[in-house]
Motif scaffolding. Structure first.
Motif, PDB file in Angstrom:
ATOM      1  N   ASN A  55      -7.997  88.562 -41.853  1.00 22.95           N
ATOM      2  CA  ASN A  55      -9.537  89.037 -41.936  1.00 22.95           C
ATOM      3  C   ASN A  55      -9.491  90.459 -41.613  1.00 22.95           C
ATOM      4  N   THR A 106     -14.009  74.866 -40.099  1.00 21.08           N
ATOM      5  CA  THR A 106     -14.723  74.249 -41.447  1.00 21.08           C
ATOM      6  C   THR A 106     -13.981  74.863 -42.729  1.00 21.08           C
ATOM      7  N   ASP A 121     -14.944  75.723 -46.397  1.00 22.01           N
ATOM      8  CA  ASP A 121     -16.199  75.993 -47.438  1.00 22.01           C
ATOM      9  C   ASP A 121     -17.510  75.686 -46.998  1.00 22.01           C
ATOM     10  N   GLU A 122     -17.892  76.005 -45.622  1.00 21.95           N
ATOM     11  CA  GLU A 122     -19.055  75.804 -44.789  1.00 21.95           C
ATOM     12  C   GLU A 122     -19.411  74.237 -44.767  1.00 21.95           C
ATOM     13  N   LYS A 150     -12.586  78.905 -48.677  1.00 17.04           N
ATOM     14  CA  LYS A 150     -12.968  79.836 -47.359  1.00 17.04           C
ATOM     15  C   LYS A 150     -12.646  78.909 -45.939  1.00 17.04           C
ATOM     16  N   THR A 167     -13.516  78.699 -41.801  1.00 19.45           N
ATOM     17  CA  THR A 167     -14.171  79.505 -40.720  1.00 19.45           C
ATOM     18  C   THR A 167     -13.574  78.862 -39.500  1.00 19.45           C
ATOM     19  N   GLU A 224     -13.866  78.831 -35.348  1.00 22.07           N
ATOM     20  CA  GLU A 224     -15.112  78.859 -34.348  1.00 22.07           C
ATOM     21  C   GLU A 224     -14.480  78.591 -33.064  1.00 22.07           C
ATOM     22  N   LYS A 281     -16.966  83.188 -34.370  1.00 24.73           N
ATOM     23  CA  LYS A 281     -16.704  82.869 -35.811  1.00 24.73           C
ATOM     24  C   LYS A 281     -15.779  83.827 -36.566  1.00 24.73           C
ATOM     25  N   PHE A 282     -14.746  83.407 -37.253  1.00 18.49           N
ATOM     26  CA  PHE A 282     -13.876  84.177 -37.957  1.00 18.49           C
ATOM     27  C   PHE A 282     -13.879  83.564 -39.321  1.00 18.49           C
ATOM     28  N   ASP A 283     -13.983  84.283 -40.357  1.00 16.56           N
ATOM     29  CA  ASP A 283     -13.694  83.850 -41.844  1.00 16.56           C
ATOM     30  C   ASP A 283     -12.521  84.351 -42.472  1.00 16.56           C
ATOM     31  N   SER A 333     -10.451  84.122 -46.531  1.00 17.09           N
ATOM     32  CA  SER A 333     -10.463  83.666 -47.773  1.00 17.09           C
ATOM     33  C   SER A 333      -9.074  82.839 -47.960  1.00 17.09           C
TER      34      SER A 333
END
Length: 203
Positions: A92, A138, A140-141, A177, A179, A181, A191-193, A195
């Motif tokens: 990221n 997580t 895709d949320e 995606k 995530t 946490e 939190k870090f996202d 791709s």
């Protein structure tokens, strides 16, 4: 006449000794100059960009690299010639983490496979300590899961190895995606996202 013969013999021995010494020195320097030179450039062990399970920390050599989206896929070889690690890295770079000293650090995830350990899933954020031994992942949320982790056996700064890697890797293949946490000492929960669009893994 006898003294003359002895003198002649002594002269021959001296010249023989000098000749042997000369041959010995010549052989030594000739062998020394013929030692093989390794012109392959080592790749530094940097979890954000390169596999560090080969940590690197043993130097490794990149055989091939291909990139798609936010990830890189590398095949590396150990100095012994053994093809050792397949490596994919998600970094990221749009959202750096700022340490208390103002330094920017980029979180990364890594999927690796080598002949001895199978698939491993890493998370790394250099410059931090973890307040717990688990994080939340997580896809895709949705479908958030708690994941226990252990310290990277190669002691890469801020790197941990997630348990249950196989299950998470399968979900990453189907997600765009991921995530992470995680609870950090002195920084709280962050939190870090990442791709993961286009992620391919067939190991």
């Amino acid at each position: 006449m006898e003294d003359k013969n002895k003198s002649l013999m002594n002269d021959k021995r001296i010249w023989l000794i000098l000749l042997l010494l000369l041959i010995a020195f010549g052989t030594y320097f000739w062998c020394k100059n013929r030692q093989p030179v390794n012109n392959t450039l080592p790749v530094q062990n940097e979890n954000a960009k390169v596999d560090t399970t080969a940590q690197e920390q043993v130097s490794v050599y990149v055989d091939s690299t291909k990139s798609k989206g936010a990830w890189e896929y590398k095949v590396v070889t150990a100095p012994t010639g053994e093809r050792l690690v397949m490596n994919t890295v998600f970094v990221n770079k749009r959202d750096p983490f700022i340490l208390s000293n103002g330094q920017e650090m980029y979180p990364s995830m890594r999927v690796t496979n080598n002949n001895n350990q199978g698939n491993l899933l890493y998370f790394q954020l250099p410059g931090v300590d973890y307040a717990t031994n688990s994080l939340k992942i997580t896809f895709d949320e949705k479908d958030a899961q708690q994941a226990a982790f252990s310290k990277d056996p190669y002691n890469n700064p801020g790197a941990v190895v997630l348990d249950n890697a196989a299950s998470f890797i399968e979900k990453m293949k189907k997600s765009n995606k991921v995530t992470i946490e995680v609870n950090l000492k002195n920084y709280g929960t962050k939190k870090f996202d990442f791709s993961t669009s286009g992620f391919i893994w067939d190991k």
